[in-house]
Motif scaffolding. Sequence first.
Motif, mmCIF file in Angstrom:
data_model
loop_
_atom_site.group_PDB
_atom_site.id
_atom_site.type_symbol
_atom_site.label_atom_id
_atom_site.label_comp_id
_atom_site.label_asym_id
_atom_site.label_seq_id
_atom_site.Cartn_x
_atom_site.Cartn_y
_atom_site.Cartn_z
ATOM 1 N N ALA A 171 37.410 38.815 36.116
ATOM 2 C CA ALA A 171 38.300 39.978 36.225
ATOM 3 C C ALA A 171 38.711 40.445 34.834
ATOM 4 O O ALA A 171 38.858 39.640 33.922
ATOM 5 C CB ALA A 171 39.542 39.605 37.031
ATOM 6 N N ARG A 227 52.265 49.270 48.100
ATOM 7 C CA ARG A 227 51.007 49.794 47.529
ATOM 8 C C ARG A 227 50.261 50.580 48.587
ATOM 9 O O ARG A 227 50.078 50.114 49.718
ATOM 10 C CB ARG A 227 50.171 48.609 47.069
ATOM 11 C CG ARG A 227 48.829 48.956 46.410
ATOM 12 C CD ARG A 227 48.035 47.677 46.348
ATOM 13 N NE ARG A 227 46.922 47.673 45.430
ATOM 14 C CZ ARG A 227 45.647 47.774 45.792
ATOM 15 N NH1 ARG A 227 45.340 47.987 47.072
ATOM 16 N NH2 ARG A 227 44.689 47.671 44.899
ATOM 17 N N GLU A 254 47.736 46.880 37.687
ATOM 18 C CA GLU A 254 46.490 46.393 38.304
ATOM 19 C C GLU A 254 45.234 46.882 37.599
ATOM 20 O O GLU A 254 44.280 47.337 38.255
ATOM 21 C CB GLU A 254 46.416 46.874 39.770
ATOM 22 C CG GLU A 254 46.848 45.858 40.760
ATOM 23 C CD GLU A 254 46.512 46.300 42.182
ATOM 24 O OE1 GLU A 254 45.348 46.640 42.473
ATOM 25 O OE2 GLU A 254 47.441 46.286 43.013
ATOM 26 N N LEU A 302 44.110 50.410 38.626
ATOM 27 C CA LEU A 302 43.896 50.777 40.035
ATOM 28 C C LEU A 302 45.133 51.416 40.644
ATOM 29 O O LEU A 302 45.044 52.143 41.638
ATOM 30 C CB LEU A 302 43.513 49.541 40.868
ATOM 31 C CG LEU A 302 42.072 49.071 40.746
ATOM 32 C CD1 LEU A 302 41.871 47.789 41.541
ATOM 33 C CD2 LEU A 302 41.105 50.160 41.235
ATOM 34 N N LYS A 311 50.261 43.118 39.361
ATOM 35 C CA LYS A 311 50.305 43.922 40.572
ATOM 36 C C LYS A 311 51.632 44.663 40.723
ATOM 37 O O LYS A 311 51.694 45.693 41.409
ATOM 38 C CB LYS A 311 50.072 43.051 41.814
ATOM 39 C CG LYS A 311 48.950 42.000 41.675
ATOM 40 C CD LYS A 311 47.600 42.576 41.289
ATOM 41 C CE LYS A 311 46.586 41.472 40.991
ATOM 42 N NZ LYS A 311 46.736 40.835 39.674
ATOM 43 N N TRP A 351 45.441 38.159 45.070
ATOM 44 C CA TRP A 351 46.854 37.941 44.715
ATOM 45 C C TRP A 351 47.714 37.878 45.979
ATOM 46 O O TRP A 351 48.583 37.016 46.119
ATOM 47 C CB TRP A 351 47.306 39.077 43.793
ATOM 48 C CG TRP A 351 48.771 39.109 43.471
ATOM 49 C CD1 TRP A 351 49.431 38.330 42.565
ATOM 50 C CD2 TRP A 351 49.764 39.984 44.041
ATOM 51 N NE1 TRP A 351 50.761 38.664 42.524
ATOM 52 C CE2 TRP A 351 50.994 39.680 43.421
ATOM 53 C CE3 TRP A 351 49.728 40.999 45.001
ATOM 54 C CZ2 TRP A 351 52.178 40.350 43.738
ATOM 55 C CZ3 TRP A 351 50.910 41.662 45.314
ATOM 56 C CH2 TRP A 351 52.115 41.338 44.684
ATOM 57 N N SER A 364 42.155 40.123 41.802
ATOM 58 C CA SER A 364 42.246 41.341 42.597
ATOM 59 C C SER A 364 43.545 41.340 43.395
ATOM 60 O O SER A 364 44.147 40.287 43.639
ATOM 61 C CB SER A 364 41.074 41.408 43.577
ATOM 62 O OG SER A 364 41.237 40.410 44.573
ATOM 63 N N PHE A 365 43.959 42.524 43.822
ATOM 64 C CA PHE A 365 45.156 42.645 44.657
ATOM 65 C C PHE A 365 45.027 41.789 45.914
ATOM 66 O O PHE A 365 45.968 41.106 46.319
ATOM 67 C CB PHE A 365 45.359 44.117 45.034
ATOM 68 C CG PHE A 365 46.435 44.332 46.057
ATOM 69 C CD1 PHE A 365 47.769 44.211 45.703
ATOM 70 C CD2 PHE A 365 46.113 44.633 47.371
ATOM 71 C CE1 PHE A 365 48.774 44.392 46.647
ATOM 72 C CE2 PHE A 365 47.114 44.818 48.325
ATOM 73 C CZ PHE A 365 48.447 44.701 47.961
ATOM 74 N N GLU A 366 43.835 41.818 46.509
ATOM 75 C CA GLU A 366 43.627 41.089 47.761
ATOM 76 C C GLU A 366 43.794 39.579 47.536
ATOM 77 O O GLU A 366 44.423 38.882 48.333
ATOM 78 C CB GLU A 366 42.236 41.399 48.328
ATOM 79 C CG GLU A 366 42.079 42.841 48.829
ATOM 80 C CD GLU A 366 42.000 43.892 47.719
ATOM 81 O OE1 GLU A 366 41.709 43.533 46.556
ATOM 82 O OE2 GLU A 366 42.255 45.084 48.020
#
Lengths: 512, 512
Positions: free
Chosen positions: A314, A139, A383, A386, A350, B459, B455-457
């Motif tokens: 979320a 990513r 995501e 995003l 993701k 995850w 969120s990606f973070e």
Amino acid sequence: MTEPTGRRRGGGREARRAVRAAGVATLPYLTRSIPPYEILGDEGLTIIEQNAETILEEVGIEIVEFPDALGIFESAGARVDGTRVRFPRGMCRDLAATAPARFTQHARNPARTVEIGDPHVVLAPAYGSPFVRNLDDGRRYATIEDFRNFAKLTYMSRQLHHAGGTLCEPVDLPVNKRHFEMVYSHIKYSDKAFMGSVTSPERAQDTVDIAKIVFGEDFVAENTVVLSLCNANSPLSWDRAMLGSAKVYAENNQATLLTPFILAGAMAPVTVAGTAAQTLAEALAGIAFTQIVRPGAPVVLGSFASSMSMQSGAPTFGTPEPALVLWTMAALARRLGVPFRSGGNLTAAKTPDAQAAYESAATFFPTLTAGVNFVLHTAGWLEGGLVMGYEKFILDADMAGMAGALLDGVDLSENGQAMEPLLTTGPGQHYLGTEHTLANFETAFWRAETSDSNSFEQWEADGSKEAVNRAHERWRQMLSDYEAPPLDERTDHELRSWIQQRKDSFPDSDVS
Amino acid sequence: MTEPTGRRRGGGREARRAVRAAGVATLPYLTRSIPPYEILGDEGLTIIEQNAETILEEVGIEIVEFPDALGIFESAGARVDGTRVRFPRGMCRDLAATAPARFTQHARNPARTVEIGDPHVVLAPAYGSPFVRNLDDGRRYATIEDFRNFAKLTYMSRQLHHAGGTLCEPVDLPVNKRHFEMVYSHIKYSDKAFMGSVTSPERAQDTVDIAKIVFGEDFVAENTVVLSLCNANSPLSWDRAMLGSAKVYAENNQATLLTPFILAGAMAPVTVAGTAAQTLAEALAGIAFTQIVRPGAPVVLGSFASSMSMQSGAPTFGTPEPALVLWTMAALARRLGVPFRSGGNLTAAKTPDAQAAYESAATFFPTLTAGVNFVLHTAGWLEGGLVMGYEKFILDADMAGMAGALLDGVDLSENGQAMEPLLTTGPGQHYLGTEHTLANFETAFWRAETSDSNSFEQWEADGSKEAVNRAHERWRQMLSDYEAPPLDERTDHELRSWIQQRKDSFPDSDVS
């Protein structure tokens, strides 16, 4: 024999067969022959319509930093109080009556020109991600190179009928000049119909001016060649960037998708009926605006609604509540008589794993059965938007290929009924070798190109690849095989000169 | 306010809220409030019905090694020629009229008893795989230990309403004695309604006899406690194992799913309308048979149709043609007035990857919108049914949890319309803190338990797990947490003794 059922005939199956026979790679758009899935009756839909009118009448719409719009609304009979616009019941709906039920968006290659509105379906790639993901890099922030890659992949994907718009955000370019390179890339690397800039009225005008170079000034004056996405600031507000862009496009007879983008529970009530009423109110105000600016300007009623995690707040995708909103809004758009945009292959995952696919399909099936006319986010979305995923793009586009056969519905021709083979092939006999099977086999069943339906042993011998691995090989191969569609050299030169001149006329800026 | 729309009210949403409030883990079954999706009109459906009658009249059904059935059909007015049975037009349909539109299948725990038929939906796990797969072992032959594991997981899965039947084939047990341990496991490790043996009439009788020990002889005589899957040998033939089992169950007032299992192109014509006509003909013959044996015996019309790869001849799943068959057959079952079984989460993928999920959802959405009443293969299916996947089971079951909210449709109550918050929350304001949101938040949105929408973070901080990894953790945790439902010790002892006696009464054999 005559066609005996209630299904609408749009020539979808026959058209696709003809195209296949002619060896052409892409059908310009799909035609829905099955009826839309209606989950609410007239009485329920009327309640939601009346609630939207009540919202428009009592609360109204806030217009942010765009005084022109206040005057425009007022001139048509709305009550303006400061920056708030309230609408007499029925005013927006009456104004929307001049919007066409269907319109043509021309592509620079006439074979790619699309019809937007019932009974047609146009599939476009995902839109707006600042990040990209693929198996090579993981990513990372998107660049103009990624944008070009997705423009090429979209051009090559026969399941996608439209070039889309902001395929990803080229964050390596200055914010205030990205639109030049995005619009140019759609023209240079593809010949499908494309979307324009909406981040300011000036950039919308740049888009129209670029289109004039490609299509000719006279042609653009009389035809729609750009379709652009204007999102409301839910709840109940429209700002200068979006509504100002919509104004530019409407003045130029270019099309806009007027879409409330709603995270239910944050930007609207947590219920389906509440979200639908608000979506309709916001969209009606936007559509009415375009019709005041130019009666008959092409518009699409958009709806984007996600649910929300109770734990984290979320956004969640592929859940049942947004599917119910989607089916409901499609019915409301039909009653209003304008084309409808919603859906896609949406997910919060993701990576393109099982979650991504379950969630995507759980949005895409309602999309197809609802009767959506323009599908943004058909391919690539990860995501919650995003990330634009290379492998996800390939898998989504491939699966979207089933839409044609699904929307064709049941073939009740003599060949489709297949009574001859049914009455002559005996019990316990196989149909593989029958004349009917042989005559139909090649076109009988849709099949995904990235799916592996082989035996376990064959799959193992082929390297035990999962879907993401096959998709990875595929996009790399596609980019390596890519050949640009022809673009007149003089036009290309003129485009580059004009863009350079415009770029040089004001300084770079990363303030949007 | 009164319920203003055309949706049917079955109390689904309210019932689920009550259950949630009471802290009960499982609702016994779902109730569909949205209308079924009808893709064909009356005229089209009539054509297919007439074609089925023509097939039954002109070609008829072959009865394989089951002379009794020939006499039974003949006694009711069919024309028998050797082993071929032909039916006067309308005969099977007339006989089917005595089949109930809906019936109750009792579970040994009355709280798990299910209603099979409109407007209800019962979800059951996958059925019949010789192999299992999980992240620990990869792919291997199934054992009775795997069977017990899936019985436990099904018992614990609140999204699954039924214990199912052959959760996997316990290939470590002799073929002719497997049914004892399978039926016993359903009773021992679960308290949900279950399916019986259909591999021979004798094993069907064993199932009924075991049920009598659990439920009592008088209860079984008057109630349905077993539901079993009898597949036709398509095209157009029924054999002794399946039809003989159906006879035993019908005589005992127990229910059967009469299901043509069709790989279109091999076992039926390659077209949707042809496959539907053949499916209807085969099912009608089977349903008629049960109603001759015992008028009023509970039956379910089943349809299982897959498409085929043009390249390899391998069955393909999640394709549009089987979805069209499914919607069509559901409508035909409604017109016949019997419950309908079809669908599930079907795939040809080898692992629970994106292909598996896309294909599964592309069958499950048509399943939900068609109005299927009994869904076999809701959870676990991989490799076209050859493999029962542990992780796939978890993911499928989790996603199937959305069915309740989807089938509830749009809530148009005052709370659902949400006009109070819509009229009091201003433009640009957030709904997160409104009274309406707070009052509804906990039940507003369905959410998959194995999905990651963070969120990606977050995850990444949680270990960058994909869906399959989360599912792996989950089934291991579930098996570790498993507690058996109470089973009367005397009943258990009686079951074991009876089974041992029966097992000892004939030698083991691996000839089916």
